[in-house]
Design an enzyme around this catalytic site. Structure first.
Site, PDB file in Angstrom:
ATOM      1  N   CYS A 120       0.830  -1.214   0.000  1.00  0.00           N
ATOM      2  CA  CYS A 120       0.000   0.000   0.000  1.00  0.00           C
ATOM      3  C   CYS A 120       0.863   1.262   0.000  1.00  0.00           C
ATOM      4  CB  CYS A 120      -0.939   0.008   1.200  1.00  0.00           C
ATOM      5  SG  CYS A 120      -0.089   0.070   2.780  1.00  0.00           S
ATOM      6  N   ASP A 165       2.294   2.658   2.557  1.00  0.00           N
ATOM      7  CA  ASP A 165       2.207   3.436   3.794  1.00  0.00           C
ATOM      8  C   ASP A 165       3.485   3.309   4.620  1.00  0.00           C
ATOM      9  OD1 ASP A 165      -0.252   4.068   2.916  1.00  0.00           O
ATOM     10  OD2 ASP A 165      -1.379   2.988   4.447  1.00  0.00           O
ATOM     11  N   CYS A 214      -2.944   5.337   5.677  1.00  0.00           N
ATOM     12  CA  CYS A 214      -4.400   5.311   5.709  1.00  0.00           C
ATOM     13  C   CYS A 214      -4.923   5.619   7.119  1.00  0.00           C
ATOM     14  CB  CYS A 214      -4.900   3.947   5.262  1.00  0.00           C
ATOM     15  SG  CYS A 214      -4.621   2.677   6.503  1.00  0.00           S
ATOM     16  N   CYS A 251      -2.720  -2.908   8.706  1.00  0.00           N
ATOM     17  CA  CYS A 251      -2.381  -1.559   9.176  1.00  0.00           C
ATOM     18  C   CYS A 251      -1.921  -1.623  10.638  1.00  0.00           C
ATOM     19  CB  CYS A 251      -3.578  -0.634   9.044  1.00  0.00           C
ATOM     20  SG  CYS A 251      -4.443  -0.797   7.467  1.00  0.00           S
TER      21      CYS A 251
HETATM   22 FE1  FES Z   1      -1.574   0.463   4.225  1.00  0.00          FE
HETATM   23 FE2  FES Z   1      -3.436   0.806   5.986  1.00  0.00          FE
HETATM   24  S1  FES Z   1      -3.697   0.596   3.856  1.00  0.00           S
HETATM   25  S2  FES Z   1      -1.325   0.631   6.348  1.00  0.00           S
END
Ligand code: FES
Length: 127
Positions: A35, A37, A60, A104
């Site tokens: 993702c 992040d 997110c 996450c």
């Molecule tokens: Fe990547 Fe939440 S979508 S940490």
């Protein structure tokens, strides 16, 4: 049923312990390649107690809520307790996360572990 619990929404809207600790003695940064992040944790440890913890999360809403809750769970606690913190405990404290958002909370567990490893490396170097 709402997708996110009230607790998740509260920690997303009003994240606790956001920021940087300039004189942190444990810093960890982790990311999720899928993702994209990124989460960074700063720990200030004195006499084996986490006296302060702050985070910066580029990610997110669930990642922000997870980092916020994780910092609350380890603040003021002994290092040995912080080492036991699992993503499951973070998700439970948030009153649950949707299954596809559990990764996450994994990021929060990994960021704390990484900061603790950094702390131990520094402590060993100073010995
Ligand atoms: Fe990547 Fe939440 S979508 S940490």
């Amino acid at each position: 049923m709402a997708l996110y619990s009230e607790t998740v929404m509260d920690h997303f809207r009003h994240p606790r312990n956001v920021g940087v600790i300039e004189d942190a003695n444990g810093i960890g940064e982790v990311g999720n390649a899928q993702c994209g992040d990124i989460m960074k944790m700063y720990l200030k440890i004195e006499n084996d107690i986490i006296v302060d913890v702050k985070f910066e999360t580029f990610g997110c809403g669930s990642a922000i809520a997870s980092s916020s809750m994780a910092t609350e769970l380890i603040k003021g606690k002994p290092v040995s307790e912080a080492m036991q913190l699992t993503n499951k405990a973070v998700a439970e404290a948030l009153d649950g996360l949707p299954a596809y958002k559990m990764h996450c909370s994994v990021l929060a567990e990994e960021a704390i572990q990484s900061a603790l490893e950094d702390y131990y490396k520094k402590v060993k170097k100073d010995d």
